[in-house]
Scaffold this active site. Structure first.
Site, PDB file in Angstrom:
ATOM      1  N   ILE A 173       0.761  -1.180   0.001  1.00 37.67           N
ATOM      2  CA  ILE A 173       0.087   0.004  -0.068  1.00 37.67           C
ATOM      3  C   ILE A 173       1.006   1.127   0.070  1.00 37.67           C
ATOM      4  O   ILE A 173       1.947   1.497   0.679  1.00 37.67           O
ATOM      5  CB  ILE A 173      -0.745  -0.151   0.943  1.00 37.67           C
ATOM      6  CG1 ILE A 173      -1.920  -1.289   1.404  1.00 37.67           C
ATOM      7  CG2 ILE A 173      -1.732   1.188   1.230  1.00 37.67           C
ATOM      8  CD1 ILE A 173      -2.619  -1.350   2.485  1.00 37.67           C
ATOM      9  N   ALA A 181       1.132  -5.251   3.870  1.00 34.72           N
ATOM     10  CA  ALA A 181      -0.523  -5.339   4.309  1.00 34.72           C
ATOM     11  C   ALA A 181      -1.356  -5.612   3.349  1.00 34.72           C
ATOM     12  O   ALA A 181      -2.594  -6.129   3.359  1.00 34.72           O
ATOM     13  CB  ALA A 181      -0.901  -4.172   5.052  1.00 34.72           C
TER      14      ALA A 181
END
Length: 577
Positions: A415, A455
């Site tokens: 991300i 993540a």
């Protein structure tokens, strides 16, 4: 709903001769890894006694039982290489997968009777947990091939107790039964102690005439009254008792069929036991495929061998995700959701074997100077930005509402990071996606096509989505790590480099440590490593990927817990506008 589903928009194009020629080495690199995976699988399958030795004892091996039981061409193996404790036997001693029996999908799992007569080994409880979870998430039968000699006693402390120890299986069996998932068990050989509960905990028991199951086996009974130590007299008593219980072990057919009635059926041959399971599978609750199919099944318009040319082995090389997907789905057709929004992410409806499935995947390449809209820097495919996270949240929620199973296809570097990204709410949007997944109650599978990183690996349907991820599939190009090894080395040693530089010390020792870390990241993210440690549930060859998609879709729609009628769906209408 035929106007929506019968003929969707075609996508993808045939490979050009120039691309085929230029990617010959890419094909070789991928196939070399696949060959190494095949070798590792064969080594696991050949663990323990030779097949000829088992057959000489008038027994079939686990693999021969599977060959006889399963509908041809439907076996999708899972966790074949799983051995997280690095057992000397080279296996956790159970094997499972998705397959059809009598035309119906089931999760099938069995003990390897070639290895210590099917004993419990370290890592086995977690392996079994994956299989029971799979049956639970897909709401399909669990079929056990039980031949379990109980605990490998010298290693008992590694798997007997704890919250996820060997006995967890029996509580999970009860849980499945309470949720309406039947467990059928074929039983062979001697099954004492843990093997006894392994035999008794399923729903219906089919036994071979020579099988037995008991709270304790002959070896335990022989040593019930030790003096606290062993001497010659004690040894002679053990020898005498062991001979007696070997001749007639406790819990035989005359006890558990004739007296207790626990064995529902007893058969004279191994094959007859398997025939009994086949017969009962015919009566398992299941919808006919036509109940949920939105169209007749179609093969993709392009050959699956194209995947060797389309997916680059070099992790830094870009490719066209849409072309990959076109080789996996029916008719190479789709309905794409919000194609102009969040360009780093593909979301769309496709058909797999005639069933409607949602697909979410990472697109690759340069995304333009003006994207992401919140930042002064250009976006690169594989990374997640604000729009892509919002789009995934929306699509997952719509799929949950319409009861559409989801296939995630990962090739992500993570991300977007930094204060600009924080102000754009990326941390909160990532957690929102986790919340959206958790509230859908639809089965999901994950294909880690190349990179599963940071993540993004979690939020994009990773195995950490325990209630929803039914299995995670890897390929020869799969890598899974918290970040790339070079990035990890820079993050771990950058301050130390500054400190050493300012103090006038040589940098070479620090650089050597950095390179060691880079190598360890590489070694511990390879496909075979990922399979042995459960980061993926299987490493599949490129041409086998569609087979797993077909198994997933067929099982997900076989006996779902809830239904959205096709004419009441909103997602296809939202897509068409």
């Amino acid at each position: 709903m035929r106007p929506y589903f019968e003929k969707m928009k075609e996508f993808g194009s045939a490979l050009k001769p120039g691309m085929i020629k230029s990617r010959e080495n890419n094909v070789k690199l991928i196939k070399d890894v696949e060959a190494a995976v095949d070798q590792a699988v064969e080594k696991v399958k050949n663990a323990g006694l030779p097949t000829a030795e088992i057959n000489k004892r008038k027994q079939l091996t686990i693999w021969q039982r599977l060959d006889y039981l399963l509908d041809p061409g439907t076996w999708c193996s899972l966790n074949t290489l799983y051995n997280p404790m690095d057992n000397v036997e080279g296996t956790s001693n159970v094997y499972h997968g998705l397959a059809k029996i009598s035309g119906k999908w089931a999760v099938v799992i069995g003990f390897d009777n070639k290895v210590l007569a099917g004993a419990w080994l370290p890592g086995q409880p977690d392996h079994i947990l994956r299989a029971t979870n799979l049956a639970r998430r897909l709401h399909v039968p669990l079929v056990w091939l039980v031949n379990c000699s109980g605990v490998k006693l010298p290693n008992q402390e590694k798997f007997y107790g704890d919250r996820r120890g060997g006995g967890t299986t029996f509580f999970r069996h009860a849980e499945l039964e309470q949720e309406g998932v039947p467990i059928l068990a074929g039983i062979w050989g001697t099954n004492p102690a843990g093997g006894g509960y392994q035999s008794i905990s399923p729903t219906i028991l089919f036994a071979h005439k020579d099988a037995n199951m008991a709270v304790g086996g002959g070896g335990i009974l022989s040593g019930m009254s030790p003096k606290g130590f062993f001497d010659l007299d004690g040894a002679e008593q053990l020898i005498s008792a062991a001979k007696q219980f070997k001749a007639e072990p406790p819990g035989s057919v005359k006890v558990h069929h004739d007296a207790t009635g626990f064995f529902r059926h007893v058969f004279d041959t191994e094959q007859a036991v398997l025939d009994g399971i086949k017969e009962y599978m015919q009566g398992i609750p299941a919808y006919a495929p036509k109940f949920f199919r939105v169209a007749e099944p179609k093969a993709p318009r392009f050959p699956d061998e194209d995947l060797y040319y389309l997916v680059p082995f070099n992790q830094k090389q870009m490719y066209n995700f849409d072309e990959v997907l076109a080789r996996l789905v029916d008719g190479s057709e789709h309905l794409e959701y919000r194609p102009g929004y969040g360009p780093e992410i593909y979301t769309g409806l496709v058909k797999i074997d005639g069933f409607l499935v949602g697909v979410i995947g990472n697109r690759q390449g340069f995304l333009g100077e003006d994207y992401p809209e919140y930042a002064p820097y250009p976006g690169i495919g594989g990374k997640l930005y604000r729009q892509g996270l919002i789009k995934m949240n929306e699509f997952v929620v719509h799929c949950g509402r319409d009861r559409v199973p989801i296939v995630w296809v990962q090739d992500t570097t993570g991300i977007d990071v930094g204060d600009i990204a924080e102000k754009a709410e990326l941390l909160g949007l990532g957690q929102s996606l986790i919340y959206s997944i958790q509230q859908t109650e639809v089965p999901m599978m994950l294909l880690v096509l190349r990179k599963g990183t940071a993540a993004a690996h979690y939020v994009m349907g990773g195995p950490t989505a325990n209630r929803h991820n039914v299995f995670t599939l890897g390929t020869a190009t799969t890598e899974i790590y918290v970040m790339h090894g070079e990035t990890a080395a820079a993050a771990s040693y950058s301050r130390r480099l500054v400190k050493e530089k300012e103090s006038g010390k040589p940098l070479e020792p620090v650089i050597e440590e950095m390179n060691k870390l880079v190598k360890s990241y590489y070694d511990n993210s390879r496909p075979i490593y990922c399979a042995r440690h459960g980061l993926v549930d299987e490493v599949a060859a490129m041409p086998a990927l569609r087979c797993y998609l077909v198994a997933f879709a067929g099982a997900a729609y076989q006996n779902p817990r809830s239904i959205c009628p096709h004419h009441q769906m909103m997602l296809p209408r939202i897509i068409k506008g």
